[in-house]
Design an enzyme around this catalytic site. Structure first.
Site, short mmCIF file in Angstrom:
data_model
loop_
_atom_site.label_atom_id
_atom_site.label_comp_id
_atom_site.label_asym_id
_atom_site.label_seq_id
_atom_site.Cartn_x
_atom_site.Cartn_y
_atom_site.Cartn_z
N ASN A 13 0.85 -1.18 0.00
CA ASN A 13 0.00 0.00 0.00
C ASN A 13 0.90 1.25 0.00
O ASN A 13 1.59 1.52 0.98
CB ASN A 13 -0.90 -0.04 1.24
CG ASN A 13 -1.83 1.15 1.33
OD1 ASN A 13 -1.42 2.29 1.09
ND2 ASN A 13 -3.07 0.89 1.69
N GLY A 15 0.35 4.37 0.22
CA GLY A 15 0.08 5.38 1.26
C GLY A 15 0.73 5.02 2.58
O GLY A 15 1.35 5.84 3.24
N LYS A 16 0.58 3.75 2.95
CA LYS A 16 1.22 3.28 4.19
C LYS A 16 2.74 3.39 4.10
O LYS A 16 3.39 3.83 5.04
CB LYS A 16 0.92 1.79 4.39
CG LYS A 16 -0.39 1.44 4.96
CD LYS A 16 -0.34 -0.07 5.24
CE LYS A 16 -1.68 -0.64 5.53
NZ LYS A 16 -1.63 -2.09 5.75
N ASP A 72 -1.13 -3.92 9.82
CA ASP A 72 -2.50 -4.26 9.43
C ASP A 72 -3.40 -3.24 10.11
O ASP A 72 -3.31 -3.01 11.31
CB ASP A 72 -2.90 -5.68 9.80
CG ASP A 72 -4.07 -6.13 8.93
OD1 ASP A 72 -3.90 -6.20 7.69
OD2 ASP A 72 -5.18 -6.37 9.46
N SER A 73 -4.23 -2.61 9.31
CA SER A 73 -5.00 -1.49 9.82
C SER A 73 -6.37 -1.45 9.19
O SER A 73 -6.65 -2.20 8.24
CB SER A 73 -4.23 -0.18 9.56
OG SER A 73 -3.75 -0.13 8.25
N PHE A 157 -4.63 8.84 2.19
CA PHE A 157 -5.09 7.76 1.32
C PHE A 157 -6.31 7.11 1.97
O PHE A 157 -6.75 7.51 3.05
CB PHE A 157 -3.96 6.72 1.11
CG PHE A 157 -3.61 5.94 2.35
CD1 PHE A 157 -2.75 6.47 3.30
CD2 PHE A 157 -4.14 4.67 2.58
CE1 PHE A 157 -2.42 5.76 4.45
CE2 PHE A 157 -3.82 3.95 3.73
CZ PHE A 157 -2.96 4.50 4.67
N HIS A 185 -3.28 6.54 14.19
CA HIS A 185 -3.13 5.17 14.64
C HIS A 185 -1.77 4.60 14.24
O HIS A 185 -1.08 3.97 15.02
CB HIS A 185 -4.27 4.33 14.04
CG HIS A 185 -4.44 4.48 12.56
ND1 HIS A 185 -4.37 5.70 11.91
CD2 HIS A 185 -4.65 3.57 11.57
CE1 HIS A 185 -4.54 5.52 10.61
NE2 HIS A 185 -4.71 4.24 10.37
P1 ITT Z 1 -0.91 -4.10 2.72
O1 ITT Z 1 -1.64 -5.28 3.33
O2 ITT Z 1 -0.12 -4.44 1.52
O3 ITT Z 1 -0.12 -3.33 3.74
P2 ITT Z 1 -3.61 -3.07 2.47
O4 ITT Z 1 -4.17 -1.76 2.00
O5 ITT Z 1 -4.24 -4.32 1.93
O6 ITT Z 1 -2.04 -3.05 2.20
P3 ITT Z 1 -4.71 -3.59 5.09
O7 ITT Z 1 -5.21 -4.97 4.78
O8 ITT Z 1 -4.05 -3.36 6.43
O9 ITT Z 1 -3.64 -3.11 4.04
O10 ITT Z 1 -5.93 -2.59 4.91
C1 ITT Z 1 -5.87 -1.32 5.43
C2 ITT Z 1 -6.99 -0.49 4.83
O11 ITT Z 1 -7.57 0.33 5.88
C3 ITT Z 1 -6.43 0.48 3.80
O12 ITT Z 1 -6.46 -0.07 2.51
C4 ITT Z 1 -7.38 1.67 3.95
O13 ITT Z 1 -8.55 1.43 3.22
C5 ITT Z 1 -7.71 1.64 5.44
N1 ITT Z 1 -6.75 2.48 6.18
C6 ITT Z 1 -5.76 2.07 7.03
N2 ITT Z 1 -5.06 3.10 7.49
C7 ITT Z 1 -5.60 4.20 6.93
C8 ITT Z 1 -5.29 5.58 7.00
O14 ITT Z 1 -4.27 6.03 7.70
N3 ITT Z 1 -6.05 6.41 6.30
C9 ITT Z 1 -7.08 5.97 5.55
N4 ITT Z 1 -7.42 4.69 5.41
C10 ITT Z 1 -6.68 3.80 6.10
#
Ligand code: ITT
Length: 210
Positions: A13, A15-16, A72-73, A157, A185
């Site tokens: 991701n 953004g992360k 994981d978020s 994001f 968070h």
């Molecule tokens: P990775 O597993 O590859 O890290 P992912 O996007 O699939 O990427 P997650 O399964 O942890 O990761 O899903 C997290 C989702 O939660 C993310 O795609 C956003 O939709 C939301 N999210 C998490 N943190 C956020 C933030 O700081 N701002 C906005 N949305 C967020």
């Protein structure tokens, strides 16, 4: 013994990855996103943020041979009994975009008054010294807010344009990257992790230190 210098970041991701790199910028740690190692995506089959973070970190550590960090978020909306939660990335279906997810969320909350739109972001950040590490470092942060009725702001994001941050009087997508990292968070969890790493020396469990 000093903390490890090279860590793989188990996230695809963008953004992360951007936020985590900013948070670690002044640390003596080189963090490489897993795409640099062509690591296949881990199946996120867990039922909790902790389980999914561990699955991702273990996968990245196994394929890279490096220590790994995973995040994981997700967003917990009270009126939806915690949904989308661990399914936040795929709320609107497989392969969906952030805009699709935001649209889906607005539909789910359609007509709900402000007082019933409370929500929070959750982040679990884990660190594995190696793929079989039996004592992962697990850190957690959460960030309270409220879901808007229309998206606002261009930064960040995911659900940021719909996440109203009361104490700042704006959406998460209207905060600077620095301010979001101070409050979020993810920022909370990663600062804890950095402190824990500095304390642990990044020594593999079972290894002896002089
Ligand atoms: P990775 O597993 O590859 O890290 P992912 O996007 O699939 O990427 P997650 O399964 O942890 O990761 O899903 C997290 C989702 O939660 C993310 O795609 C956003 O939709 C939301 N999210 C998490 N943190 C956020 C933030 O700081 N701002 C906005 N949305 C967020």
């Amino acid at each position: 013994m000093s903390p490890p210098h090279h860590i793989v970041l188990a996230s695809n991701n963008a953004g992360k990855v951007r936020e985590i790199n900013q948070l670690l910028a002044d640390q003596q740690i080189q963090v490489s996103p897993q795409r640099e190692f062509a690591i296949p995506e881990a199946e996120e089959s867990g039922l909790t943020f902790v389980e999914n973070a561990l699955l991702k970190a273990r996968n990245a550590a196994a394929h890279s041979g490096l220590p790994a960090i995973a995040d994981d978020s997700g967003l917990e909306v009270d009126a939806l009994r915690g949904a989308p939660g661990i399914y936040s990335a795929r709320y609107a279906g497989p392969g969906c975009s952030d805009a699709d997810n935001n649209h889906q969320l607005l539909l789910a909350l359609n007509g709900l008054p402000e007082a019933q739109r409370s929500a929070r972001f959750q982040c679990v950040m884990v660190y594995l010294r190696h793929a079989e590490d039996p004592t992962p470092i697990i850190c957690q942060g959460s960030w309270e807010g409220r879901i808007l009725t229309t998206p606002e702001g261009e930064n960040g994001f995911g659900y940021d344009p719909l996440f109203w941050v009361e104490e700042e009087g704006c959406s998460a997508a209207q905060l600077s990257a620095e301010r979001k990292n101070q409050l979020s968070h993810r920022g909370q969890a990663l600062r804890q992790l950095v402190r824990a790493l500095a304390g642990s020396g990044g020594v593999p469990s079972g290894a002896t230190t002089p």
